[in-house]
Write a protein that holds these residues in place. Sequence first.
Motif, mmCIF file in Angstrom:
data_model
loop_
_atom_site.group_PDB
_atom_site.id
_atom_site.type_symbol
_atom_site.label_atom_id
_atom_site.label_comp_id
_atom_site.label_asym_id
_atom_site.label_seq_id
_atom_site.Cartn_x
_atom_site.Cartn_y
_atom_site.Cartn_z
ATOM 1 N N SER A 13 -6.426 -14.356 -2.264
ATOM 2 C CA SER A 13 -7.812 -15.515 -2.362
ATOM 3 C C SER A 13 -8.355 -15.499 -3.856
ATOM 4 C CB SER A 13 -9.139 -14.679 -1.589
ATOM 5 O OG SER A 13 -9.305 -13.609 -2.338
ATOM 6 N N GLY A 14 -8.575 -16.482 -4.259
ATOM 7 C CA GLY A 14 -8.790 -17.443 -5.572
ATOM 8 C C GLY A 14 -8.217 -18.302 -6.364
ATOM 9 N N GLU A 15 -8.405 -18.771 -7.235
ATOM 10 C CA GLU A 15 -7.448 -19.407 -7.960
ATOM 11 C C GLU A 15 -6.462 -18.505 -9.776
ATOM 12 O OE1 GLU A 15 -9.423 -22.259 -9.401
ATOM 13 O OE2 GLU A 15 -8.780 -23.816 -7.893
ATOM 14 N N TRP A 16 -5.364 -18.409 -9.547
ATOM 15 C CA TRP A 16 -5.059 -18.092 -11.136
ATOM 16 C C TRP A 16 -5.276 -19.153 -11.957
ATOM 17 C CZ3 TRP A 16 -3.077 -13.140 -10.441
ATOM 18 C CH2 TRP A 16 -3.019 -12.583 -9.390
ATOM 19 N N THR A 17 -5.749 -18.481 -13.052
ATOM 20 C CA THR A 17 -6.102 -19.634 -14.063
ATOM 21 C C THR A 17 -5.091 -19.346 -15.264
ATOM 22 O OG1 THR A 17 -7.947 -19.898 -12.900
ATOM 23 C CG2 THR A 17 -8.568 -20.753 -14.934
ATOM 24 N N ASN A 18 -4.727 -20.091 -16.635
ATOM 25 C CA ASN A 18 -4.850 -20.418 -17.569
ATOM 26 C C ASN A 18 -5.853 -21.286 -18.010
ATOM 27 O OD1 ASN A 18 -3.806 -20.983 -20.583
ATOM 28 N ND2 ASN A 18 -2.052 -20.399 -19.869
ATOM 29 N N SER A 69 -7.403 -25.657 -19.642
ATOM 30 C CA SER A 69 -7.392 -24.889 -17.624
ATOM 31 C C SER A 69 -6.899 -25.731 -16.643
ATOM 32 C CB SER A 69 -8.944 -24.951 -17.567
ATOM 33 O OG SER A 69 -9.467 -24.624 -16.125
ATOM 34 N N ARG A 70 -5.258 -25.080 -16.708
ATOM 35 C CA ARG A 70 -4.314 -24.866 -15.635
ATOM 36 C C ARG A 70 -5.083 -23.665 -14.549
ATOM 37 N NH1 ARG A 70 -2.221 -26.371 -20.249
ATOM 38 N NH2 ARG A 70 -1.249 -28.181 -20.026
ATOM 39 N N SER A 71 -5.077 -24.727 -12.847
ATOM 40 C CA SER A 71 -5.071 -23.387 -12.029
ATOM 41 C C SER A 71 -3.780 -23.616 -10.606
ATOM 42 C CB SER A 71 -6.634 -23.197 -11.366
ATOM 43 O OG SER A 71 -7.996 -22.659 -12.377
ATOM 44 N N TYR A 72 -3.664 -22.185 -10.314
ATOM 45 C CA TYR A 72 -2.933 -22.280 -9.354
ATOM 46 C C TYR A 72 -3.859 -21.886 -8.564
ATOM 47 C CZ TYR A 72 1.775 -23.434 -11.718
ATOM 48 O OH TYR A 72 2.769 -24.202 -12.117
ATOM 49 N N SER A 73 -3.519 -22.418 -6.880
ATOM 50 C CA SER A 73 -3.901 -21.496 -5.820
ATOM 51 C C SER A 73 -2.881 -21.348 -4.419
ATOM 52 C CB SER A 73 -5.612 -22.187 -4.805
ATOM 53 O OG SER A 73 -4.815 -23.284 -4.617
ATOM 54 N N PHE A 74 -2.674 -20.781 -3.800
ATOM 55 C CA PHE A 74 -1.638 -20.814 -3.309
ATOM 56 C C PHE A 74 -2.263 -20.223 -1.946
ATOM 57 C CE2 PHE A 74 0.372 -19.446 -7.133
ATOM 58 C CZ PHE A 74 1.048 -19.886 -7.395
ATOM 59 N N GLY A 75 -1.558 -20.616 -0.455
ATOM 60 C CA GLY A 75 -1.730 -20.553 0.634
ATOM 61 C C GLY A 75 -0.470 -20.093 1.542
#
Length: 466
Positions: A324-329, A352-358
Amino acid sequence: MFFFLVSLLSCAVLGLKKEGVTGVVLGGDAGFEVTAPEGWVFDNETYRITGRDAFIRPLAKARLGDEEPYIGCSAESRVQEKQLDEFANYQALATLETDDGRVALIYEYQEEEMGEPFFCRAAYVQSEETLCQITLNAPSKAALKKVIPAFESVVKSFRYLGPHSGKFKAASTARRLLVMTTEIQDRIDFVPSKGWSRLPDEAGVTLFQYARGESYGLIAAYDIKPGEGEPDKDFAQAWSELAQPVFDLSVPASQSMDSYIGWPTRIGSVRNRSHGETETVLLGVLSNYGRRISILAKFNDTSLSEDVEKFIRSVSPRLHLAASGEWTNRGRSKRQFLNGGPVSLGDYGVASRSYSFGATDFHLDGVIQLKNGTVVNFEESGTYSVSGNQLTLQGQGGVQVEQSPNDHIQRKSLPSWTRTYRFKLLEFADMIHGPYLILTGVEENNFDGSYSTMFPDSFVYVLGYH
């Protein structure tokens, strides 16, 4: 393994949080070492994700904040050949000679973050490979002035470590070794049943024992391993590796079982006569993301079957990619990557960059603010798959919107792009942020930006906003 390596290598790179010691600050191509003055702590572990490779802070200060000054250190690859562009129109306040005879240019300036001002004095030392920066940050001018002697002591202790320096190569190797040999992706969490005691840990397996009267039971929970990608095949493979060599029993038929985390789960058992009593050997295997979790149990009391199945249902990986949540750089590193090449953000830019995975889909969004005030927003969506430590993103295109300082807007579509990373999930003790998602195996690009100075040739993301 992680704690052994930290103990072994902390003098070179990680785990160093001591008063008055000399520590190494690493960049991608070179680095430097500085010494913390008396009453200050050199810390190159806890706060690296903030964009500085190391912090030097007052001894009594347990966490970074606005109450006390601190000194941040970083070494960044050169973006351009000329003098520091962000200070091209400023006159250096002073110069200091470093311990190795180099000249540090000293600047003083004020910035603002979240509406609150803070005051900075920065020392810059340039080389052909690296821009070395030591910055004193303080909440007020009075606080800044009070600790300038400590700041100057750090700057004067500066010693450059070029790409051929043994210290730089040792520290870089140590960091890479830690990245490649430690992760939390293989560890699991579980809830043992009442009456079961945990035995001393062994490498790769956690054991639980039940013993009461003539009844006994043993549960072995194995760390996650690469799987076959199919639950039935994973069950058969785990039985042949774990149960067959020990108990010499043929693989039984397996059946589906619900698990707490929703991973496809297979369970199967064999009852066997041994030493005049009937015993049960039971195996539960959870499969997902190209990996498997194996739980092997043996017991001589059928009432313990309920405990074992309850244990299997409780098992979950310490962390999986679709958390849960985003992976953020997110950071203020001056060197970024945009429109096919490196760019410099200057001291006032941010990226800022963010990945979210379902379960099978992913979404990426990002924003870059350049030093001239231009703001670039972009996003991408698609599907993904995991096989062992391989993460394949099948991007289905996206959009990039660039807004200039005079509000001119330029929009363009982004093409589909499929790329495969090697990934690891890491967690370090005492980190205020984490865990980390480390992506390697792909060149610098518009979506992930430039490589991290934290880990060579890697993109570093952190779970949650930071």
